[in-house]
Design a protein around this motif. Structure first.
Motif, PDB file in Angstrom:
ATOM      1  N   GLU A  45     -25.549  -5.030  17.697  1.00 45.15           N
ATOM      2  CA  GLU A  45     -26.958  -5.417  17.800  1.00 45.15           C
ATOM      3  C   GLU A  45     -27.157  -6.467  18.893  1.00 45.15           C
ATOM      4  N   ARG A  46     -26.214  -7.396  19.003  1.00 48.78           N
ATOM      5  CA  ARG A  46     -26.345  -8.398  20.055  1.00 48.78           C
ATOM      6  C   ARG A  46     -26.198  -7.771  21.440  1.00 48.78           C
ATOM      7  N   ARG A  47     -25.384  -6.764  21.551  1.00 54.83           N
ATOM      8  CA  ARG A  47     -25.265  -6.061  22.837  1.00 54.83           C
ATOM      9  C   ARG A  47     -26.560  -5.331  23.179  1.00 54.83           C
ATOM     10  N   VAL A  48     -27.208  -4.787  22.177  1.00 54.19           N
ATOM     11  CA  VAL A  48     -28.511  -4.142  22.407  1.00 54.19           C
ATOM     12  C   VAL A  48     -29.506  -5.166  22.925  1.00 54.19           C
ATOM     13  N   ILE A  49     -29.545  -6.327  22.291  1.00 56.81           N
ATOM     14  CA  ILE A  49     -30.485  -7.374  22.708  1.00 56.81           C
ATOM     15  C   ILE A  49     -30.209  -7.786  24.153  1.00 56.81           C
ATOM     16  N   ILE A  50     -28.957  -7.989  24.486  1.00 59.01           N
ATOM     17  CA  ILE A  50     -28.602  -8.402  25.854  1.00 59.01           C
ATOM     18  C   ILE A  50     -28.987  -7.329  26.861  1.00 59.01           C
ATOM     19  N   ASN A  51     -28.818  -6.060  26.487  1.00 59.54           N
ATOM     20  CA  ASN A  51     -29.110  -4.978  27.430  1.00 59.54           C
ATOM     21  C   ASN A  51     -30.597  -4.758  27.650  1.00 59.54           C
ATOM     22  N   THR A  52     -31.452  -5.373  26.849  1.00 59.35           N
ATOM     23  CA  THR A  52     -32.887  -5.261  27.120  1.00 59.35           C
ATOM     24  C   THR A  52     -33.302  -6.094  28.334  1.00 59.35           C
ATOM     25  N   LEU A  94     -29.883 -26.841  35.446  1.00 64.02           N
ATOM     26  CA  LEU A  94     -28.946 -26.114  36.303  1.00 64.02           C
ATOM     27  C   LEU A  94     -27.670 -25.776  35.559  1.00 64.02           C
ATOM     28  N   PHE A  95     -27.115 -26.747  34.845  1.00 65.50           N
ATOM     29  CA  PHE A  95     -25.878 -26.499  34.108  1.00 65.50           C
ATOM     30  C   PHE A  95     -26.091 -25.452  33.022  1.00 65.50           C
ATOM     31  N   ALA A  96     -27.242 -25.486  32.361  1.00 65.66           N
ATOM     32  CA  ALA A  96     -27.527 -24.484  31.329  1.00 65.66           C
ATOM     33  C   ALA A  96     -27.651 -23.094  31.941  1.00 65.66           C
ATOM     34  N   LEU A  97     -28.282 -23.022  33.116  1.00 64.04           N
ATOM     35  CA  LEU A  97     -28.453 -21.721  33.770  1.00 64.04           C
ATOM     36  C   LEU A  97     -27.121 -21.128  34.229  1.00 64.04           C
ATOM     37  N   PHE A  98     -26.090 -21.966  34.384  1.00 61.29           N
ATOM     38  CA  PHE A  98     -24.772 -21.451  34.772  1.00 61.29           C
ATOM     39  C   PHE A  98     -24.234 -20.458  33.752  1.00 61.29           C
ATOM     40  N   PHE A  99     -24.620 -20.637  32.477  1.00 60.80           N
ATOM     41  CA  PHE A  99     -24.110 -19.751  31.432  1.00 60.80           C
ATOM     42  C   PHE A  99     -24.612 -18.321  31.589  1.00 60.80           C
ATOM     43  N   ARG A 100     -25.753 -18.147  32.230  1.00 58.84           N
ATOM     44  CA  ARG A 100     -26.395 -16.833  32.208  1.00 58.84           C
ATOM     45  C   ARG A 100     -25.649 -15.786  33.040  1.00 58.84           C
ATOM     46  N   PRO A 101     -25.368 -15.999  34.324  1.00 52.93           N
ATOM     47  CA  PRO A 101     -24.691 -14.934  35.073  1.00 52.93           C
ATOM     48  C   PRO A 101     -23.313 -14.590  34.518  1.00 52.93           C
ATOM     49  N   VAL A 102     -22.545 -15.616  34.123  1.00 52.85           N
ATOM     50  CA  VAL A 102     -21.213 -15.352  33.580  1.00 52.85           C
ATOM     51  C   VAL A 102     -21.322 -14.675  32.220  1.00 52.85           C
ATOM     52  N   GLY A 103     -22.256 -15.168  31.394  1.00 53.75           N
ATOM     53  CA  GLY A 103     -22.411 -14.582  30.076  1.00 53.75           C
ATOM     54  C   GLY A 103     -22.841 -13.125  30.133  1.00 53.75           C
ATOM     55  N   ASP A 105     -22.435 -10.950  32.578  1.00 56.77           N
ATOM     56  CA  ASP A 105     -21.481 -10.065  33.243  1.00 56.77           C
ATOM     57  C   ASP A 105     -20.144  -9.947  32.527  1.00 56.77           C
ATOM     58  N   TYR A 106     -19.707 -11.003  31.819  1.00 64.54           N
ATOM     59  CA  TYR A 106     -18.351 -10.998  31.277  1.00 64.54           C
ATOM     60  C   TYR A 106     -18.287 -11.025  29.761  1.00 64.54           C
ATOM     61  N   ARG A 107     -19.412 -11.213  29.113  1.00 66.90           N
ATOM     62  CA  ARG A 107     -19.405 -11.327  27.658  1.00 66.90           C
ATOM     63  C   ARG A 107     -18.773 -10.116  26.982  1.00 66.90           C
ATOM     64  N   SER A 108     -19.075  -8.912  27.443  1.00 63.39           N
ATOM     65  CA  SER A 108     -18.600  -7.694  26.785  1.00 63.39           C
ATOM     66  C   SER A 108     -17.366  -7.090  27.442  1.00 63.39           C
ATOM     67  N   LYS A 109     -16.782  -7.804  28.395  1.00 60.64           N
ATOM     68  CA  LYS A 109     -15.581  -7.278  29.059  1.00 60.64           C
ATOM     69  C   LYS A 109     -14.335  -7.453  28.202  1.00 60.64           C
ATOM     70  N   ALA A 376     -23.135   1.765  23.249  1.00 63.35           N
ATOM     71  CA  ALA A 376     -21.762   2.116  22.939  1.00 63.35           C
ATOM     72  C   ALA A 376     -21.226   3.192  23.884  1.00 63.35           C
ATOM     73  N   ALA A 377     -22.107   4.115  24.310  1.00 62.31           N
ATOM     74  CA  ALA A 377     -21.686   5.184  25.204  1.00 62.31           C
ATOM     75  C   ALA A 377     -21.231   4.662  26.564  1.00 62.31           C
ATOM     76  N   HIS A 378     -21.780   3.516  26.992  1.00 65.51           N
ATOM     77  CA  HIS A 378     -21.429   2.931  28.280  1.00 65.51           C
ATOM     78  C   HIS A 378     -20.220   1.998  28.181  1.00 65.51           C
ATOM     79  N   GLY A 379     -19.742   1.728  26.973  1.00 65.39           N
ATOM     80  CA  GLY A 379     -18.570   0.889  26.795  1.00 65.39           C
ATOM     81  C   GLY A 379     -18.733  -0.471  27.436  1.00 65.39           C
ATOM     82  N   SER A 380     -17.690  -0.943  28.109  1.00 68.52           N
ATOM     83  CA  SER A 380     -17.714  -2.256  28.750  1.00 68.52           C
ATOM     84  C   SER A 380     -18.558  -2.279  30.005  1.00 68.52           C
ATOM     85  N   ASN A 381     -19.027  -1.106  30.461  1.00 66.48           N
ATOM     86  CA  ASN A 381     -19.902  -1.073  31.635  1.00 66.48           C
ATOM     87  C   ASN A 381     -21.309  -1.541  31.293  1.00 66.48           C
TER      88      ASN A 381
END
Length: 383
Positions: A45-52, A94-103, A105-109, A376-381
């Motif tokens: 469910e959290r992956r669904v939310i992130i993918n929106t 700025l420091f808080a915004l640093f979490f967004r690109p890394v989170g 792109d890499y959260r589900s890897k 789920a069909a897209h996996g880690s992509n």
């Protein structure tokens, strides 16, 4: 070529439009981040939310970069004074915004639950901290900022960088921060209701009701506070409105209720607070009856009204000074040269329609529901 006075007013409108655009677009992404740890009960469910929001969050953040660039080019004195006084607050954002690109792109890897849970809270911080700080900043602007300009128009602040942050967290500023967090979270919840299926959509609908109620109550309380609890600023005398900028050439007084002057001079300005209350209330109603698409539009209207109310109440002030009112920066004495504003104006006229058209095209391409099976069909992509 537009005259200097008109250009000064036009750029006040354009910068306001950029800030509203940022709130409506990237504010939506921040609102989704605020809800991520609470509406997503499972990793799927959290992956669904992130993918929106994952495919377009970085494009939406361009609104913030553009607004910052526009302030630098159109109001260099405001840019210099604001970024000096709010330096620690800006670093927190700025420091808080640093979490967004890394989170994103890499959260589900990596499949480790602790890794993903840590980035879920990182994405929450990347939404909650900026949305709170931006509201706190607006609350402090309405109360005045402790700075003054010397004879060379250099800004000087009371206190040091380390002690400058705590005074910003005063009761009225914190109320403004709560309003900001509530309206952005409501906006993000409507987006989730629109883009997801049950059970996430149902939880998002409940979040819309809760956050909308907080935003309405906070906005009403802030309006009452501004009317009876905060002194406003009023210009007594100043040079011609088309004169070369000189912030020290005017006389300013601090008076109770001065922030309400604009509504007496121009009753049509009451449309802004009416739009704020009406837009948020309508968004809550449309969300409740299952019309999230129209609710999203109504929510954008409500956010425009709330932000517009703050801007109109302060007009023509941009950055009032609480310690030396005569050093306050206004629409008329803080802008760049006539030539600079003219060149920038025509750049906006040419390129803004292209940018908006591209934005609409991008959203149209990715429209549709985000489901657990599709992620789920897209996996880690997938995000």
């Amino acid at each position: 070529m537009l005259d200097y006075e008109t250009l000064k007013l036009v750029w006040w409108v354009l910068v306001g439009a950029l800030l509203i655009g940022f709130a409506v677009t990237d504010g939506m992404d921040m609102g989704v981040g605020n809800l991520l740890p609470f509406l997503g009960r499972t990793d799927a469910e959290r992956r669904v939310i992130i993918n929106t929001v994952g495919p377009h969050w970085d494009g939406n953040q361009v609104w913030l970069i553009t607004a910052g660039g526009a302030i630098f080019a159109a109001w260099p004195a405001v840019y210099a004074a604001a970024f000096s006084g709010f330096y620690m607050a800006m670093l927190l954002v700025l420091f808080a915004l640093f979490f967004r690109p890394v989170g994103f792109d890499y959260r589900s890897k990596i499949g480790d639950a602790r890794w993903r849970r840590a980035w879920d809270w990182g994405l929450f911080a990347g939404g909650a901290v900026p949305s709170l700080i931006f509201g706190v900043a607006f609350g402090n602007l309405l109360q005045g900022v402790p700075f003054h300009l010397d004879s060379l128009l250099r800004a000087h602040y009371e206190g040091s960088l380390l002690t400058a942050l705590l005074p910003l967290l005063n009761p009225f500023a914190l109320l403004s921060g709560i309003i900001s967090v509530a309206m952005l979270t409501m906006h993000g919840a409507i987006w989730l209701q629109l883009r997801t299926e049950e059970p996430i959509a149902g939880r998002a609908r409940n979040a819309v009701a809760a956050m909308g109620a907080v935003a309405l109550a906070g906005f009403a309380l802030a309006g009452l506070w501004v009317a009876v609890g905060i002194d406003g600023y009023r210009i007594v005398s100043q040079p011609a409105l088309d004169a070369l900028p000189n912030p020290l050439a005017k006389q300013v007084i601090v008076a109770p209720g001065a922030w309400l002057d604009v509504y007496a001079r121009m009753p049509v300005a009451m449309l802004a607070p009416a739009g704020g209350f009406g837009g948020v209330a309508l968004a809550m109603l449309l969300s409740r009856i299952g019309r999230p698409g129209f609710a999203f539009v109504a929510s954008a209207l409500g956010m425009t009204g709330i932000i517009g109310t703050a801007g109109l109440s302060m007009f023509p002030f941009i950055m009032p000074s609480s310690t030396h009112p005569g050093s306050s920066l206004t629409v008329w004495d803080a802008p760049s040269s006539h030539l600079t504003l003219t060149v920038m104006f025509w750049a906006v006229v040419i390129f803004l329609p292209l940018v908006l058209a591209y934005t609409v095209w991008c959203y149209a391409r990715m429209w549709g529901k985000v489901t657990v099976d599709a992620v789920a069909a897209h996996g880690s992509n997938a995000y």
